[in-house]
Design a protein around this motif. Structure first.
Motif, PDB file in Angstrom:
ATOM      1  N   ASP A   1      33.357  97.231  84.900  1.00  0.00           N
ATOM      2  CA  ASP A   1      34.194  96.454  85.807  1.00  0.00           C
ATOM      3  C   ASP A   1      33.614  95.055  85.992  1.00  0.00           C
ATOM      4  O   ASP A   1      32.440  94.914  86.358  1.00  0.00           O
TER       5      ASP A   1
ATOM      6  N   TYR B   1      37.507  88.083  90.806  1.00  0.00           N
ATOM      7  CA  TYR B   1      38.637  87.651  89.971  1.00  0.00           C
ATOM      8  C   TYR B   1      38.819  86.155  90.183  1.00  0.00           C
ATOM      9  O   TYR B   1      38.172  85.541  91.053  1.00  0.00           O
TER      10      TYR B   1
ATOM     11  N   ILE C   1      37.412  96.555  82.675  1.00  0.00           N
ATOM     12  CA  ILE C   1      38.326  96.464  83.805  1.00  0.00           C
ATOM     13  C   ILE C   1      38.143  95.106  84.485  1.00  0.00           C
ATOM     14  O   ILE C   1      37.014  94.670  84.730  1.00  0.00           O
ATOM     15  N   GLY C   2      39.249  94.438  84.767  1.00  0.00           N
ATOM     16  CA  GLY C   2      39.197  93.170  85.487  1.00  0.00           C
ATOM     17  C   GLY C   2      38.763  91.984  84.668  1.00  0.00           C
ATOM     18  O   GLY C   2      38.487  90.914  85.217  1.00  0.00           O
TER      19      GLY C   2
ATOM     20  N   ARG D   1      40.399  90.024  82.693  1.00  0.00           N
ATOM     21  CA  ARG D   1      41.332  88.893  82.603  1.00  0.00           C
ATOM     22  C   ARG D   1      41.336  88.033  83.864  1.00  0.00           C
ATOM     23  O   ARG D   1      41.997  87.009  83.908  1.00  0.00           O
TER      24      ARG D   1
ATOM     25  N   GLU E   1      42.556  88.717  86.872  1.00  0.00           N
ATOM     26  CA  GLU E   1      43.757  88.772  87.703  1.00  0.00           C
ATOM     27  C   GLU E   1      43.803  90.009  88.604  1.00  0.00           C
ATOM     28  O   GLU E   1      44.799  90.223  89.306  1.00  0.00           O
ATOM     29  N   MET E   2      42.749  90.811  88.612  1.00  0.00           N
ATOM     30  CA  MET E   2      42.804  92.109  89.284  1.00  0.00           C
ATOM     31  C   MET E   2      42.304  91.985  90.720  1.00  0.00           C
ATOM     32  O   MET E   2      41.129  92.191  91.028  1.00  0.00           O
TER      33      MET E   2
ATOM     34  N   ASP F   1      43.409  93.799  93.375  1.00  0.00           N
ATOM     35  CA  ASP F   1      43.418  95.074  94.091  1.00  0.00           C
ATOM     36  C   ASP F   1      42.165  95.868  93.739  1.00  0.00           C
ATOM     37  O   ASP F   1      42.053  96.431  92.653  1.00  0.00           O
TER      38      ASP F   1
ATOM     39  N   ALA G   1      42.550  99.496  92.737  1.00  0.00           N
ATOM     40  CA  ALA G   1      43.133  99.723  91.417  1.00  0.00           C
ATOM     41  C   ALA G   1      42.065  99.805  90.334  1.00  0.00           C
ATOM     42  O   ALA G   1      42.311 100.361  89.256  1.00  0.00           O
ATOM     43  N   ARG G   2      40.892  99.281  90.592  1.00  0.00           N
ATOM     44  CA  ARG G   2      39.849  99.258  89.565  1.00  0.00           C
ATOM     45  C   ARG G   2      39.332 100.665  89.257  1.00  0.00           C
ATOM     46  O   ARG G   2      39.348 101.091  88.101  1.00  0.00           O
TER      47      ARG G   2
ATOM     48  N   GLN H   1      42.090 102.624  87.601  1.00  0.00           N
ATOM     49  CA  GLN H   1      42.274 102.317  86.183  1.00  0.00           C
ATOM     50  C   GLN H   1      41.232 103.042  85.342  1.00  0.00           C
ATOM     51  O   GLN H   1      41.534 103.534  84.249  1.00  0.00           O
TER      52      GLN H   1
ATOM     53  N   SER I   1      30.132  98.501  87.964  1.00  0.00           N
ATOM     54  CA  SER I   1      30.681  97.210  88.376  1.00  0.00           C
ATOM     55  C   SER I   1      29.594  96.142  88.268  1.00  0.00           C
ATOM     56  O   SER I   1      28.493  96.302  88.796  1.00  0.00           O
TER      57      SER I   1
END
Length: 248
Positions: free
Chosen positions: A25, A29, A68-69, A71, A73-74, A76, A79-80, A83, A94
Protein backbone atom coordinates in the motif's frame (compact mmCIF):
# COMPACT_ATOMS: atom_id res chain seq x y z
CA UNK A 1 -4.05 16.54 -11.24
CA UNK A 2 -0.94 14.48 -11.78
CA UNK A 3 -1.76 10.82 -12.32
CA UNK A 4 0.66 8.02 -11.54
CA UNK A 5 0.56 5.21 -14.07
CA UNK A 6 2.87 2.53 -15.37
CA UNK A 7 4.53 1.96 -12.02
CA UNK A 8 7.44 -0.22 -13.01
CA UNK A 9 6.29 -2.32 -15.92
CA UNK A 10 5.75 -5.36 -13.71
CA UNK A 11 3.61 -8.08 -15.25
CA UNK A 12 1.55 -9.04 -12.22
CA UNK A 13 -0.88 -11.12 -14.28
CA UNK A 14 1.91 -13.39 -15.47
CA UNK A 15 2.84 -14.45 -11.95
CA UNK A 16 1.77 -17.90 -10.85
CA UNK A 17 0.05 -17.10 -7.56
CA UNK A 18 0.82 -20.35 -5.81
CA UNK A 19 0.90 -18.35 -2.58
CA UNK A 20 -1.32 -15.38 -1.71
CA UNK A 21 0.02 -12.03 -2.91
CA UNK A 22 1.55 -9.45 -0.62
CA UNK A 23 -0.39 -6.17 -0.78
CA UNK A 24 1.92 -3.15 -0.89
CA UNK A 25 0.00 0.00 0.00
CA UNK A 26 1.38 3.42 -1.04
CA UNK A 27 0.61 5.65 1.91
CA UNK A 28 -1.39 8.87 1.34
CA UNK A 29 -2.58 10.19 -2.03
CA UNK A 30 -2.02 13.20 -4.26
CA UNK A 31 -4.71 15.46 -2.81
CA UNK A 32 -3.49 14.79 0.74
CA UNK A 33 0.12 13.83 0.27
CA UNK A 34 1.27 13.42 3.86
CA UNK A 35 4.20 15.15 5.51
CA UNK A 36 6.40 17.64 3.71
CA UNK A 37 10.11 16.88 3.83
CA UNK A 38 12.90 19.22 4.89
CA UNK A 39 13.58 19.87 1.20
CA UNK A 40 9.93 20.46 0.30
CA UNK A 41 9.07 17.03 -1.17
CA UNK A 42 5.66 15.49 -0.44
CA UNK A 43 5.72 12.25 1.52
CA UNK A 44 3.61 10.53 -1.15
CA UNK A 45 6.53 10.85 -3.58
CA UNK A 46 8.77 8.92 -1.20
CA UNK A 47 6.11 6.34 -0.40
CA UNK A 48 5.44 5.76 -4.09
CA UNK A 49 9.10 5.27 -4.95
CA UNK A 50 9.88 2.92 -2.07
CA UNK A 51 6.74 0.85 -2.63
CA UNK A 52 7.80 0.37 -6.24
CA UNK A 53 11.23 -0.87 -5.18
CA UNK A 54 9.81 -3.29 -2.63
CA UNK A 55 7.19 -4.57 -5.09
CA UNK A 56 9.71 -5.14 -7.85
CA UNK A 57 12.15 -6.92 -5.59
CA UNK A 58 9.49 -9.29 -4.30
CA UNK A 59 8.17 -9.92 -7.81
CA UNK A 60 11.67 -10.61 -9.12
CA UNK A 61 12.03 -13.31 -6.47
CA UNK A 62 8.71 -14.89 -7.38
CA UNK A 63 6.56 -13.35 -4.66
CA UNK A 64 3.17 -12.24 -6.04
CA UNK A 65 2.41 -8.59 -5.27
CA UNK A 66 -0.64 -6.35 -5.41
CA UNK A 67 0.06 -2.60 -5.42
CA UNK A 68 -2.57 -0.43 -3.78
CA UNK A 69 -2.93 3.35 -4.01
CA UNK A 70 -0.06 3.77 -6.46
CA UNK A 71 -2.02 6.07 -8.80
CA UNK A 72 -2.44 8.62 -6.04
CA UNK A 73 -6.23 8.77 -6.18
CA UNK A 74 -7.25 6.43 -3.35
CA UNK A 75 -8.72 8.71 -0.70
CA UNK A 76 -10.86 6.06 1.02
CA UNK A 77 -8.62 4.43 3.62
CA UNK A 78 -11.06 1.61 4.30
CA UNK A 79 -11.01 0.70 0.61
CA UNK A 80 -7.30 -0.11 0.79
CA UNK A 81 -7.48 -3.24 2.98
CA UNK A 82 -10.70 -4.17 1.19
CA UNK A 83 -8.87 -4.06 -2.15
CA UNK A 84 -6.17 -6.28 -0.68
CA UNK A 85 -8.79 -8.74 0.52
CA UNK A 86 -10.52 -8.73 -2.88
CA UNK A 87 -7.17 -9.56 -4.49
CA UNK A 88 -6.70 -12.54 -2.17
CA UNK A 89 -3.69 -10.99 -0.42
CA UNK A 90 -2.19 -12.86 2.50
CA UNK A 91 -0.36 -9.88 3.98
CA UNK A 92 -0.83 -6.09 3.95
CA UNK A 93 2.13 -3.68 4.18
CA UNK A 94 1.55 0.08 4.13
CA UNK A 95 4.57 2.22 3.17
CA UNK A 96 5.12 5.64 4.78
CA UNK A 97 7.84 8.12 5.69
CA UNK A 98 7.90 9.86 9.04
CA UNK A 99 7.79 13.38 10.43
CA UNK A 100 7.67 14.75 13.99
CA UNK A 101 5.41 16.91 16.12
CA UNK A 102 5.01 20.51 14.98
CA UNK A 103 6.74 21.75 18.12
CA UNK A 104 9.99 20.00 17.11
CA UNK A 105 10.22 21.55 13.63
CA UNK A 106 12.63 24.43 13.02
CA UNK A 107 12.59 26.93 10.13
CA UNK A 108 15.22 27.18 7.41
CA UNK A 109 15.43 28.25 3.78
CA UNK A 110 16.14 25.89 0.89
CA UNK A 111 16.38 27.12 -2.71
CA UNK A 112 14.85 30.39 -1.66
CA UNK A 113 11.80 28.74 -0.09
CA UNK A 114 10.95 28.57 3.61
CA UNK A 115 11.09 24.99 4.87
CA UNK A 116 11.13 23.19 8.20
CA UNK A 117 13.43 20.50 9.54
CA UNK A 118 14.16 18.41 12.65
CA UNK A 119 17.64 16.92 12.47
CA UNK A 120 17.50 15.44 15.98
CA UNK A 121 15.06 12.73 14.89
CA UNK A 122 15.82 9.76 12.67
CA UNK A 123 15.19 6.08 12.13
CA UNK A 124 12.51 3.60 11.11
CA UNK A 125 9.44 2.43 12.98
CA UNK A 126 6.72 -0.15 12.40
CA UNK A 127 3.13 -0.22 13.62
CA UNK A 128 0.55 -2.90 14.29
CA UNK A 129 -3.02 -2.61 15.56
CA UNK A 130 -4.41 -4.67 18.42
CA UNK A 131 -7.77 -4.37 16.63
CA UNK A 132 -6.47 -6.42 13.70
CA UNK A 133 -7.93 -9.95 13.94
CA UNK A 134 -4.53 -11.49 13.23
CA UNK A 135 -2.41 -9.49 15.65
CA UNK A 136 0.06 -12.25 16.53
CA UNK A 137 1.07 -12.71 12.89
CA UNK A 138 1.16 -8.96 12.30
CA UNK A 139 3.48 -8.48 15.26
CA UNK A 140 5.70 -11.40 14.28
CA UNK A 141 6.21 -9.98 10.81
CA UNK A 142 6.75 -6.42 12.05
CA UNK A 143 9.40 -7.69 14.45
CA UNK A 144 11.06 -9.73 11.70
CA UNK A 145 11.18 -6.73 9.35
CA UNK A 146 12.45 -4.48 12.13
CA UNK A 147 15.13 -6.98 13.03
CA UNK A 148 16.27 -7.15 9.42
CA UNK A 149 16.41 -3.34 9.23
CA UNK A 150 18.53 -3.25 12.38
CA UNK A 151 20.82 -5.95 11.01
CA UNK A 152 21.29 -3.73 7.96
CA UNK A 153 22.55 -0.94 10.22
CA UNK A 154 19.47 1.25 10.51
CA UNK A 155 18.38 2.75 13.81
CA UNK A 156 15.02 2.55 15.52
CA UNK A 157 13.02 5.78 15.78
CA UNK A 158 12.03 6.44 19.39
CA UNK A 159 10.11 9.72 19.08
CA UNK A 160 6.72 7.96 19.12
CA UNK A 161 7.28 6.86 22.71
CA UNK A 162 4.88 8.44 25.17
CA UNK A 163 2.15 9.22 22.64
CA UNK A 164 -0.40 7.10 24.47
CA UNK A 165 -3.07 9.69 23.73
CA UNK A 166 -3.35 8.33 20.20
CA UNK A 167 -2.90 4.70 21.17
CA UNK A 168 0.82 4.32 20.61
CA UNK A 169 2.95 2.12 22.85
CA UNK A 170 5.88 -0.22 22.41
CA UNK A 171 5.01 -3.63 21.01
CA UNK A 172 8.64 -4.69 20.44
CA UNK A 173 11.08 -1.97 21.49
CA UNK A 174 14.20 -3.80 20.33
CA UNK A 175 12.94 -4.00 16.74
CA UNK A 176 11.16 -0.66 16.51
CA UNK A 177 7.56 -1.93 16.61
CA UNK A 178 4.74 0.10 18.15
CA UNK A 179 1.08 -0.53 18.77
CA UNK A 180 -1.10 2.05 17.02
CA UNK A 181 -4.56 0.62 17.35
CA UNK A 182 -6.70 3.07 15.40
CA UNK A 183 -4.81 3.17 12.12
CA UNK A 184 -7.59 2.42 9.65
CA UNK A 185 -5.58 0.39 7.16
CA UNK A 186 -4.36 -1.89 9.95
CA UNK A 187 -7.48 -2.37 12.04
CA UNK A 188 -9.74 -2.85 9.00
CA UNK A 189 -7.50 -5.45 7.39
CA UNK A 190 -8.66 -9.05 7.67
CA UNK A 191 -5.11 -10.31 7.06
CA UNK A 192 -1.91 -9.63 9.01
CA UNK A 193 -1.07 -5.95 8.50
CA UNK A 194 1.93 -3.72 9.23
CA UNK A 195 2.68 -0.05 8.58
CA UNK A 196 6.31 0.85 7.93
CA UNK A 197 7.69 4.35 8.51
CA UNK A 198 10.91 3.93 6.53
CA UNK A 199 12.67 6.97 7.97
CA UNK A 200 12.31 10.61 8.96
CA UNK A 201 12.05 12.94 5.96
CA UNK A 202 12.27 16.13 8.03
CA UNK A 203 15.80 15.12 9.02
CA UNK A 204 17.93 16.72 6.30
CA UNK A 205 20.63 14.05 6.25
CA UNK A 206 18.28 11.11 6.50
CA UNK A 207 16.05 12.52 3.79
CA UNK A 208 19.00 12.50 1.39
CA UNK A 209 19.56 8.84 2.19
CA UNK A 210 15.87 7.95 1.86
CA UNK A 211 15.81 9.54 -1.59
CA UNK A 212 18.67 7.34 -2.79
CA UNK A 213 18.71 3.95 -4.49
CA UNK A 214 20.97 2.38 -1.86
CA UNK A 215 18.67 3.06 1.10
CA UNK A 216 15.58 1.97 -0.85
CA UNK A 217 17.24 -1.26 -1.92
CA UNK A 218 18.39 -1.92 1.64
CA UNK A 219 14.87 -1.36 2.97
CA UNK A 220 13.35 -3.59 0.29
CA UNK A 221 15.81 -6.38 1.15
CA UNK A 222 14.91 -6.12 4.83
CA UNK A 223 11.20 -6.28 4.05
CA UNK A 224 11.73 -9.38 1.95
CA UNK A 225 13.86 -10.99 4.66
CA UNK A 226 11.21 -10.27 7.26
CA UNK A 227 8.38 -11.61 5.12
CA UNK A 228 10.31 -14.81 4.47
CA UNK A 229 11.05 -15.21 8.18
CA UNK A 230 7.36 -14.99 9.08
CA UNK A 231 6.19 -17.17 6.21
CA UNK A 232 4.56 -14.70 3.84
CA UNK A 233 7.20 -14.93 1.12
CA UNK A 234 8.41 -18.41 0.16
CA UNK A 235 12.10 -19.10 -0.24
CA UNK A 236 13.30 -19.05 -3.83
CA UNK A 237 16.44 -20.26 -5.57
CA UNK A 238 17.39 -16.89 -7.04
CA UNK A 239 17.12 -14.89 -3.82
CA UNK A 240 20.87 -14.33 -3.44
CA UNK A 241 21.24 -13.37 -7.06
CA UNK A 242 18.67 -10.60 -6.74
CA UNK A 243 19.76 -9.41 -3.32
CA UNK A 244 21.67 -6.43 -4.62
CA UNK A 245 19.33 -5.42 -7.39
CA UNK A 246 16.85 -2.55 -7.52
CA UNK A 247 14.94 -3.44 -10.66
CA UNK A 248 11.38 -2.67 -9.85
Amino acid sequence: MRRWTGMVGLTWASLAWATPPVAIDVGHYLARSGATSAYGVAEFEYNHSLAAVIAARLAADGVPVRLIGHRGEMADLQARPQQAEDAGAGFFLSIHHDSVKESHLQPWVWNGQPRRYADDFAGFSLFVSRLNPRLAESLACASAIGGALREAGLKVATHHVGRAEDGRAWADEANGVYFYDNLVVLKRASVPAVLLEAGVIVNRDEERQLAGAERRALTAAAVETGLRACGFAPAVANQSASAGSETR
